[in-house]
Design a protein around this motif. Structure first.
Motif, PDB file in Angstrom:
ATOM      1  N   LEU A 132       0.823  -1.220   0.000  1.00 52.52           N
ATOM      2  CA  LEU A 132       0.000   0.000   0.000  1.00 52.52           C
ATOM      3  C   LEU A 132       0.857   1.270   0.000  1.00 52.52           C
ATOM      4  O   LEU A 132       0.621   2.197  -0.764  1.00 52.52           O
ATOM      5  N   GLU A 133       1.894   1.293   0.855  1.00 52.55           N
ATOM      6  CA  GLU A 133       2.734   2.502   0.937  1.00 52.55           C
ATOM      7  C   GLU A 133       3.405   2.779  -0.401  1.00 52.55           C
ATOM      8  O   GLU A 133       3.626   3.935  -0.774  1.00 52.55           O
ATOM      9  N   ARG A 135       2.219   1.986  -3.370  1.00 58.66           N
ATOM     10  CA  ARG A 135       1.200   2.551  -4.279  1.00 58.66           C
ATOM     11  C   ARG A 135       0.960   4.019  -3.934  1.00 58.66           C
ATOM     12  O   ARG A 135       0.939   4.877  -4.806  1.00 58.66           O
ATOM     13  N   GLU A 136       0.810   4.287  -2.633  1.00 59.10           N
ATOM     14  CA  GLU A 136       0.510   5.665  -2.231  1.00 59.10           C
ATOM     15  C   GLU A 136       1.657   6.626  -2.554  1.00 59.10           C
ATOM     16  O   GLU A 136       1.438   7.801  -2.779  1.00 59.10           O
ATOM     17  N   THR A 140       4.269   2.159  -7.717  1.00 62.70           N
ATOM     18  CA  THR A 140       3.802   0.825  -8.132  1.00 62.70           C
ATOM     19  C   THR A 140       4.589   0.291  -9.332  1.00 62.70           C
ATOM     20  O   THR A 140       5.108  -0.835  -9.303  1.00 62.70           O
ATOM     21  N   TRP A 171      -2.049  -4.834  -0.882  1.00 62.84           N
ATOM     22  CA  TRP A 171      -3.096  -4.150  -0.114  1.00 62.84           C
ATOM     23  C   TRP A 171      -4.498  -4.696  -0.421  1.00 62.84           C
ATOM     24  O   TRP A 171      -5.441  -4.401   0.292  1.00 62.84           O
TER      25      TRP A 171
END
Ligand code: PEP
Length: 256
Positions: A132-133, A135-136, A140, A171
């Motif tokens: 997730l981190e 992607r954020e 990615t 995620w």
């Protein structure tokens, strides 16, 4: 033309030999007419032999959830790819994010396993995906490229064609959060683009890229409807025959 592939990964969630037999006996009549989807089930190691007996002669193929890269030797607790082949496994899942994150499997180790699986004739389903981190932070694609460079290192064209890639954003695994079809398609296009650079467009077009991450009966069709999503790797929703059958039928419906 790529035949979609739907895999059920039971992890350690279901799968005493009795539970596996029961589930497969329920599943077979629901999907035995389907020819346009490759169907693969990955029960725990201890259920593989029993599952093979039930799946023989059906349209469902057997997969292991992991293997070691050596064929034989003093490797306590590991499983030889030869043992898997001998009991009828056709596929093996490699580099699942749970293997990477909980058991510290590296891209390099997964690359060794992948080459060995291909060498002895087990078809690999290789998982890649970002946290997730990552992607954020907009990383990615960088992460996917990094994983692919290492995981698929030194693979030849005829070997990558045998390989199924599962894009599984970490995620989305087991969290109930699914990537939108657009988010997934964007990364699938990216993965195919890398494959075309590493090999060529014709080769890239032959490789199946599954999506994985909270696929359910009610989102499968939208995901599988995307041009570059060639089926899915399913965890939680593969534990019930009805929901897995629904997902397999969604792959059939969107096949063209
Ligand atoms: C998986 O384990 O590969 C997976 C995608 O799990 P779930 O469908 O439960 O998110």
């Amino acid at each position: 033309m790529r035949i979609p592939i739907v895999g059920g990964n039971w992890k350690m969630n279901r799968g005493t030999p009795e539970q596996s037999k029961e589930m497969l006996k329920e599943l077979i009549p629901l999907i035995n007419h389907i020819i346009n989807v490759e169907i693969v089930i990955a029960p725990p190691f201890t259920s593989l032999i029993g599952a093979y007996e039930i799946l023989k002669g059906t349209n469902i193929k057997l997969s292991a959830q992991n293997m070691y890269f050596e064929e034989k030797g003093a490797f306590t607790g590991e499983i030889s790819p030869n043992f898997l082949k001998e009991i009828g496994a056709e596929y093996v899942i490699l580099g699942h994010s749970e293997r990477r994150n909980i058991f510290n499997e590296s891209d390099d180790l997964i690359n060794k396993k992948l080459k060995k699986a291909l060498n002895i004739g087990l078809k690999p389903i290789v998982c890649i995906g970002e946290h997730l981190e990552e992607r954020e932070a907009g990383k990615t694609k960088e992460i996917i490229k990094y994983q692919m460079d290492r995981t698929f290192k030194d693979l030849k064209k005829d070997q990558i064609i045998q390989t199924v890639i599962a894009y599984e954003p970490i995620w989305a695994i087991g969290t109930g959060k699914t990537a939108t079809p657009e988010q997934a398609e964007e990364i699938h296009v990216f993965i195919r683009g890398i494959l075309s650079q590493k090999f060529d467009q014709e080769t890239a077009d032959l490789i199946r890229i599954q999506y994985g991450g909270s696929i359910k009966p009610d989102n499968a069709e939208d995901l599988f409807g995307k041009k570059n999503i060639d089926g899915g790797l399913v965890g939680g929703a593969s534990l019930q025959a009805n929901s897995l059958a629904h997902i397999i039928k969604a792959a059939e419906k969107t096949f063209n």
